[in-house]
Design an enzyme around this catalytic site. Structure first.
Site, PDB file in Angstrom:
ATOM      1  N   ASP A   1       0.813  -1.227   0.000  1.00  0.00           N
ATOM      2  CA  ASP A   1       0.000   0.000   0.000  1.00  0.00           C
ATOM      3  C   ASP A   1       0.844   1.274   0.000  1.00  0.00           C
ATOM      4  O   ASP A   1       0.303   2.374   0.080  1.00  0.00           O
ATOM      5  CB  ASP A   1      -0.914   0.026   1.240  1.00  0.00           C
ATOM      6  CG  ASP A   1      -2.244  -0.705   1.021  1.00  0.00           C
ATOM      7  OD1 ASP A   1      -2.659  -0.839  -0.151  1.00  0.00           O
ATOM      8  OD2 ASP A   1      -2.853  -1.127   2.018  1.00  0.00           O
TER       9      ASP A   1
ATOM     10  N   ARG B   1       0.383  -1.759   7.558  1.00  0.00           N
ATOM     11  CA  ARG B   1       0.966  -0.536   6.997  1.00  0.00           C
ATOM     12  C   ARG B   1       1.910   0.181   7.972  1.00  0.00           C
ATOM     13  O   ARG B   1       2.459   1.240   7.625  1.00  0.00           O
ATOM     14  CB  ARG B   1      -0.140   0.439   6.544  1.00  0.00           C
ATOM     15  CG  ARG B   1      -1.070  -0.137   5.470  1.00  0.00           C
ATOM     16  CD  ARG B   1      -1.894   0.939   4.796  1.00  0.00           C
ATOM     17  NE  ARG B   1      -1.068   1.864   4.006  1.00  0.00           N
ATOM     18  CZ  ARG B   1      -1.527   2.954   3.411  1.00  0.00           C
ATOM     19  NH1 ARG B   1      -2.812   3.283   3.510  1.00  0.00           N
ATOM     20  NH2 ARG B   1      -0.734   3.744   2.716  1.00  0.00           N
TER      21      ARG B   1
ATOM     22  N   ARG C   1     -10.108   5.625  10.638  1.00  0.00           N
ATOM     23  CA  ARG C   1      -8.644   5.490  10.713  1.00  0.00           C
ATOM     24  C   ARG C   1      -8.032   6.453  11.738  1.00  0.00           C
ATOM     25  O   ARG C   1      -7.643   6.047  12.813  1.00  0.00           O
ATOM     26  CB  ARG C   1      -8.026   5.702   9.334  1.00  0.00           C
ATOM     27  CG  ARG C   1      -8.478   4.660   8.284  1.00  0.00           C
ATOM     28  CD  ARG C   1      -7.907   3.296   8.565  1.00  0.00           C
ATOM     29  NE  ARG C   1      -8.304   2.285   7.594  1.00  0.00           N
ATOM     30  CZ  ARG C   1      -7.679   2.046   6.453  1.00  0.00           C
ATOM     31  NH1 ARG C   1      -6.615   2.747   6.118  1.00  0.00           N
ATOM     32  NH2 ARG C   1      -8.106   1.105   5.641  1.00  0.00           N
TER      33      ARG C   1
ATOM     34  N   HIS D   1     -11.447   7.271   4.599  1.00  0.00           N
ATOM     35  CA  HIS D   1     -10.506   8.387   4.780  1.00  0.00           C
ATOM     36  C   HIS D   1     -11.212   9.663   4.322  1.00  0.00           C
ATOM     37  O   HIS D   1     -11.990   9.626   3.363  1.00  0.00           O
ATOM     38  CB  HIS D   1      -9.254   8.225   3.894  1.00  0.00           C
ATOM     39  CG  HIS D   1      -8.159   7.378   4.455  1.00  0.00           C
ATOM     40  ND1 HIS D   1      -7.406   6.529   3.664  1.00  0.00           N
ATOM     41  CD2 HIS D   1      -7.657   7.262   5.712  1.00  0.00           C
ATOM     42  CE1 HIS D   1      -6.498   5.924   4.410  1.00  0.00           C
ATOM     43  NE2 HIS D   1      -6.627   6.343   5.652  1.00  0.00           N
TER      44      HIS D   1
ATOM     45  N   CYS E   1      -4.935   9.744  -3.221  1.00  0.00           N
ATOM     46  CA  CYS E   1      -4.230   8.786  -2.364  1.00  0.00           C
ATOM     47  C   CYS E   1      -2.780   8.607  -2.809  1.00  0.00           C
ATOM     48  O   CYS E   1      -1.906   8.325  -1.989  1.00  0.00           O
ATOM     49  CB  CYS E   1      -4.919   7.426  -2.401  1.00  0.00           C
ATOM     50  SG  CYS E   1      -6.573   7.421  -1.743  1.00  0.00           S
TER      51      CYS E   1
HETATM   52  N1  ARG Z   1      -5.354   0.117   0.937  1.00  0.00           N
HETATM   53  C1  ARG Z   1      -5.096   1.392   1.545  1.00  0.00           C
HETATM   54  C2  ARG Z   1      -5.691   1.443   2.936  1.00  0.00           C
HETATM   55  O1  ARG Z   1      -6.730   0.898   3.139  1.00  0.00           O
HETATM   56  C3  ARG Z   1      -5.638   2.486   0.689  1.00  0.00           C
HETATM   57  C4  ARG Z   1      -5.271   3.858   1.162  1.00  0.00           C
HETATM   58  C5  ARG Z   1      -5.877   4.947   0.331  1.00  0.00           C
HETATM   59  N2  ARG Z   1      -5.312   6.187   0.625  1.00  0.00           N
HETATM   60  C6  ARG Z   1      -5.972   7.322   0.861  1.00  0.00           C
HETATM   61  N3  ARG Z   1      -5.316   8.413   0.997  1.00  0.00           N
HETATM   62  N4  ARG Z   1      -7.271   7.333   0.997  1.00  0.00           N
HETATM   63  O2  ARG Z   1      -5.141   2.012   3.835  1.00  0.00           O
END
Ligand code: ARG
Length: 281
Positions: free
Chosen positions: A77, A102, A149, A178, A272
């Protein structure tokens, strides 16, 4: 006959930006930490790289600077550079990821910023925040998402470090986990967003702050239309967001549609993949 934009639409000026991106060399969907990710669905990594290269070339064509961070094997990612930090006025607030998959990206982006970021100060944060995924600079405000998040405590930490008034916004739809999947900043005082992604109170706050905002309908939101990058005039956005593109044109912007279908499989698109590095002014 010449076509003219509506008399009410102001002249939009582009400003050169400095972006940080990460080539999707090791991109994959090998785990699922958002509802878009399906590890059983194949990913075409070569195509992901090609689509990403086109986005990078587009930014260069538009006169922006694109810095690159070296991708790290085992961090599929990492291509979503927006999550790596929040950089305003030369102050870099590092990221601390919610998911362990991550976690190692936080220090990797911090290392890059220490070496190449031209930062005045750098903070390795205590609280969970996923960088510009949830923190968006809109003029004098820092818009800050929470609900999936970034933690609420991270909003206070960001305000203290960056010295910008934070507006906390509650996200309520797990497809828009997000802030940058639900809202995009177009100019210092104009945003576009998907009202349905926010709690009633946050929606009311957005209406007060941005009474002229561009509102996205569900179809545009579902193709990640709000995951867009604006330089004040050009708005780079996913190609499926045709309704939003039309609205942007009416407001005097120049929408530029791009195909990032492979990166969509990880739950991300244009914004992203793009971390803005804002120098001290
Ligand atoms: N697979 C990543 C996650 O779930 C995607 C992140 C997307 N990034 C963003 N800035 N919205 O964290």
């Amino acid at each position: 006959m010449t076509t003219q934009s509506a008399p009410s639409s102001p002249v939009r000026r582009a400003e050169p930006r400095r972006y940080l991106m990460c080539r999707p060399t090791y991109f994959d969907v090998s785990y699922a930490i958002n509802v878009w990710m399906d590890p059983d669905k194949p990913v075409d990594r070569d195509l992901a790289v090609l689509q990403w290269e086109r986005l990078r070339a587009l930014y260069l064509d538009l006169g922006h600077t694109v810095e690159l961070i070296e991708p790290i094997p085992g961090l599929p990612d990492m291509v979503y550079a927006a999550n790596g930090a929040t950089v305003v006025d030369g102050l870099a607030l590092g990221a601390r990821f919610r998911n362990r998959e991550r976690a190692a990206e936080g220090p990797a982006y911090l290392d890059w910023l220490r070496a190449h970021g031209d930062c005045v100060d750098i903070l390795d944060p205590v609280h969970v925040n996923e960088g510009e995924g949830d923190f968006l600079v809109a003029g004098r405000w820092l818009l800050a998402g929470t609900g999936f998040r970034s933690s609420r405590q991270s909003h206070a930490e960001a305000q203290e470090f960056l010295g910008r008034p934070v507006v906390s916004l509650e996200l309520v739809d797990d497809r828009y986990y997000h802030l940058d999947t639900a809202l995009a900043v177009l100019t210092d005082d104009l945003v576009m967003y998907n009202p349905a992604a926010f709690s009633p109170g946050s929606r009311a706050a957005l209406e007060r702050l941005f009474p002229d905002a561009v509102l996205a309908d569900p179809a545009d939101a579902e193709v990640f239309g709000l995951n867009a990058v604006s330089d004040g005039r050009h708005v780079v956005l996913p190609e499926g967001a045709v309704g939003l593109a039309a609205q942007l044109r009416e407001r005097g912007f120049e929408p530029i549609a791009v195909d990032l279908s492979e990166l969509l499989k990880g739950g991300g698109s244009v914004k992203c993949c793009t971390l803005e590095l804002r120098p001290r002014t």
